[in-house]
Design a protein around this motif. Structure first.
Motif, PDB file in Angstrom:
ATOM      1  N   MET A 119       0.832  -1.208   0.000  1.00  7.39           N
ATOM      2  CA  MET A 119       0.000   0.000   0.000  1.00  7.39           C
ATOM      3  C   MET A 119       0.865   1.256   0.000  1.00  7.39           C
ATOM      4  O   MET A 119       0.555   2.223  -0.694  1.00  7.39           O
ATOM      5  N   ALA A 120       1.951   1.218   0.789  1.00  4.37           N
ATOM      6  CA  ALA A 120       2.810   2.409   0.844  1.00  4.37           C
ATOM      7  C   ALA A 120       3.377   2.697  -0.542  1.00  4.37           C
ATOM      8  O   ALA A 120       3.463   3.857  -0.961  1.00  4.37           O
ATOM      9  N   CYS A 121       3.719   1.647  -1.274  1.00  2.35           N
ATOM     10  CA  CYS A 121       4.261   1.838  -2.616  1.00  2.35           C
ATOM     11  C   CYS A 121       3.151   2.302  -3.571  1.00  2.35           C
ATOM     12  O   CYS A 121       3.312   3.288  -4.303  1.00  2.35           O
ATOM     13  N   ALA A 122       2.011   1.618  -3.537  1.00  2.00           N
ATOM     14  CA  ALA A 122       0.897   1.969  -4.436  1.00  2.00           C
ATOM     15  C   ALA A 122       0.476   3.421  -4.229  1.00  2.00           C
ATOM     16  O   ALA A 122       0.149   4.137  -5.183  1.00  2.00           O
ATOM     17  N   ALA A 123       0.525   3.868  -2.957  1.00  2.00           N
ATOM     18  CA  ALA A 123       0.044   5.217  -2.632  1.00  2.00           C
ATOM     19  C   ALA A 123       0.881   6.319  -3.274  1.00  2.00           C
ATOM     20  O   ALA A 123       0.461   7.472  -3.333  1.00  2.00           O
ATOM     21  N   LEU A 182      -4.360   9.677   3.214  1.00  2.00           N
ATOM     22  CA  LEU A 182      -4.102   8.333   2.688  1.00  2.00           C
ATOM     23  C   LEU A 182      -3.570   7.366   3.742  1.00  2.00           C
ATOM     24  O   LEU A 182      -3.803   6.168   3.649  1.00  2.00           O
ATOM     25  N   SER A 183      -2.856   7.890   4.748  1.00  2.00           N
ATOM     26  CA  SER A 183      -2.317   6.938   5.723  1.00  2.00           C
ATOM     27  C   SER A 183      -3.435   6.402   6.626  1.00  2.00           C
ATOM     28  O   SER A 183      -3.432   5.217   6.978  1.00  2.00           O
ATOM     29  N   VAL A 184      -4.397   7.246   6.939  1.00  2.00           N
ATOM     30  CA  VAL A 184      -5.549   6.757   7.720  1.00  2.00           C
ATOM     31  C   VAL A 184      -6.299   5.701   6.889  1.00  2.00           C
ATOM     32  O   VAL A 184      -6.703   4.648   7.397  1.00  2.00           O
ATOM     33  N   TYR A 185      -6.459   5.989   5.606  1.00  2.00           N
ATOM     34  CA  TYR A 185      -7.166   5.059   4.715  1.00  2.00           C
ATOM     35  C   TYR A 185      -6.465   3.683   4.709  1.00  2.00           C
ATOM     36  O   TYR A 185      -7.115   2.644   4.805  1.00  2.00           O
ATOM     37  N   GLN A 186      -5.145   3.702   4.634  1.00  2.00           N
ATOM     38  CA  GLN A 186      -4.403   2.431   4.585  1.00  2.00           C
ATOM     39  C   GLN A 186      -4.549   1.646   5.892  1.00  2.00           C
ATOM     40  O   GLN A 186      -4.719   0.431   5.884  1.00  2.00           O
ATOM     41  N   GLU A 187      -4.497   2.366   7.018  1.00  2.00           N
ATOM     42  CA  GLU A 187      -4.669   1.699   8.310  1.00  2.00           C
ATOM     43  C   GLU A 187      -6.043   1.043   8.392  1.00  2.00           C
ATOM     44  O   GLU A 187      -6.206  -0.088   8.835  1.00  2.00           O
TER      45      GLU A 187
END
Ligand code: CS2
Length: 488
Positions: A329-333, A344-349
């Motif tokens: 996810m970190a890469c895709a973001a 986006l970091s809240v979304y990933q969590e």
């Protein structure tokens, strides 16, 4: 044991329709009435009718089998939506008025689309149901269903065929336009739907195509809710806990999201009053969801299945796979522009938490289906961007290698995997022919233009890396490959 139906309704101590179902007119015809529609768009439409009424009854259509009709007809269209996490929250949904079955009675679906009160035709027919060429988004005129429908539009088989047949009837009877709303996980789903519908209309009658271009709107949407296929155990569980039988039960996570392009030519339910977001452009939401949620889902489905995990919940109990998900996810973001003011970091969590929902039995094999239709928009556009910018692509080449290994159709213990994909036969033939020479195998996979396009077919670095991962997976197994990726 009592079966759910209108008569049983007053005896149930469960939230249920608060509006008068009998007086509601149909406002929506939905093609592809599977579990996803019933847990998502029907759920929002039900909430609108519970809140403020309106003629937004749904006529559901199955384009293949009579299964859902057999579940819902004896239940007067009623079904339970069970939200599951650490708690269970059932609700009875009444928005679906009846279910029509394409192969049994195509004329009934055409007539439904051409009913005066209907304002919206919506679709969840999965990626392959659009009969388009994913690389260009245009109608595949060679597709057997499309060829059939051009010659027999009064008995269509495809989703575009039913829509064009229904629109033709509306046009002939001067009933006015409708909005056609795709709710599938496709990039630019509104534009793709417009493209396939107008192309088919043009092949049938150019004047009809002109009318469609002028009058019909095709709002795009981003839809999100995890809805695993209902199992017999779920139905038995509901019966034990709540004392009634519901063959149409749908199980979903509590989370749901719907972003809709506000482009309707004949009115719509006030979905924004019940949590949907009506916007001018859904593009950024759609890309974000496809690349982060669906992208990691597919990664976990192929690699998790090969590691022996049956469900996404099980995969998320394995610390290595959790790290893999976060890294992916970190890469895709970094490969797209997020919606404005979006964290986006809240979304990933939140996605990690949703995947780890202990109440859901979301099978890796279910998500693994139709990879040829999913991989391009979930992975390959991100990969293209990384490759163009000369950045680290390993997590994507690993993912592609896991998918190629998966479609071999044999797991790491030698057990057969049933590959469900419109191109399953091609993949089997490639493995059969080139399995002993993995370099050639990778080359032949990348030569599948409908998946990889022309550009990736010529990207030597990407193919080289994919080959490296496929070798590691083949020689050391998927778990070692995951560890190598995480430590490398
Ligand atoms: C999943 C989706 O089956 C799949 O391919 O990735 O159905 C996913 O669960 C939904 O898009 C969530 O909104």
């Amino acid at each position: 044991m009592a079966r759910l139906n209108s008569q049983l309704l007053p005896q149930l101590d469960i939230p249920r329709p608060s509006y008068d179902r009998g007086s509601v007119k149909p406002g929506i015809v939905h093609l592809g009435i599977g579990a996803f529609h019933r847990a998502h768009q029907a759920f929002y439409t039900e909430a609108v009718m519970n809140r403020s009424g309106g003629d937004w009854g749904i006529i559901g259509c199955s384009l293949r089998s009579a299964g859902v009709q057999q579940q819902l007809a004896p239940q007067d269209g009623l079904y339970t939506l069970l939200e599951r996490s650490t708690e269970n929250r059932p609700q009875i949904i009444g928005a679906v008025q009846k279910v029509l079955v394409g192969p049994d009675d195509p004329a009934a679906i055409i007539a439904a689309i051409a009913s005066p009160s209907v304002a919206i035709i919506s679709l969840t027919v999965t990626e392959k149901g659009y009969c388009h060429l994913p690389a260009s988004g245009t109608l595949n005129l060679e597709h057997p269903d499309i060829q059939h429908d051009i010659a027999n539009l009064e008995r269509p088989t495809s989703a575009p065929g039913f829509i064009v047949a229904g629109l033709r009837q509306r046009w002939r009877e001067n009933l006015g336009p409708v909005s056609v709303m795709s709710c599938d996980n496709l990039p630019d789903n509104g534009a793709v739907t417009r493209s396939v519908v107008t192309a088919l209309a043009a092949a049938v009658d150019p004047q009809l195509a002109d009318w469609v271009r002028r009058e019909v709107s095709f709002p795009g949407t981003m839809i999100d809710r995890i809805v695993p296929a209902t199992t017999a155990e779920d139905i038995d569980w509901l019966q034990r806990e709540y004392g009634y039988r519901d063959e149409g039960l749908v199980v979903a996570e509590p989370f749901s999201q719907w972003v809709i392009e506000d482009n309707f030519c004949r009115g719509r339910p006030t979905w924004e009053t019940v949590g949907a977001l009506l916007v001018k452009d859904v593009g950024h939401y759609e890309t974000m969801k496809l690349r982060l949620l669906n992208g990691s889902h597919s990664l976990l489905a192929y690699s998790g299945y090969l590691a022996g995990y049956a469900t996404i919940f099980q995969v998320m109990q394995d610390a290595d796979f959790v790290t893999l998900t976060r890294r992916f996810m970190a890469c895709a973001a970094t490969t797209f522009t997020p919606p404005e003011n979006f964290d986006l970091s809240v979304y990933q969590e939140q996605l990690c938490e949703r995947f780890a929902n202990p109440g859901l039995q979301h099978k890796t094999s279910q998500i693994a289906m139709d990879g040829s239709q999913k991989v391009p928009q979930r992975w390959l556009n991100s990969l293209r961007k990384l490759s163009e910018e000369d950045r680290d692509c390993r997590i994507y080449t690993f993912a592609i290698a896991a998918w190629i290994r998966f479609v071999k159709g044999v797991d790491e213990k030698g057990e057969a995997i049933k590959i469900s994909d419109p191109h399953a036969a091609t993949f089997a033939a490639l493995w059969q022919e080139y399995g002993a020479n993995q370099r050639r195998l990778i080359k032949e996979f990348f030569a599948q233009e409908m998946i990889f396009g022309q550009d990736l077919a010529g990207d030597e670095n990407v193919q080289q890396e994919t080959l490296r991962w496929l070798d590691v997976i083949t020689n050391n197994g998927i778990r070692s490959a995951v560890q190598m990726l995480l430590n490398g």
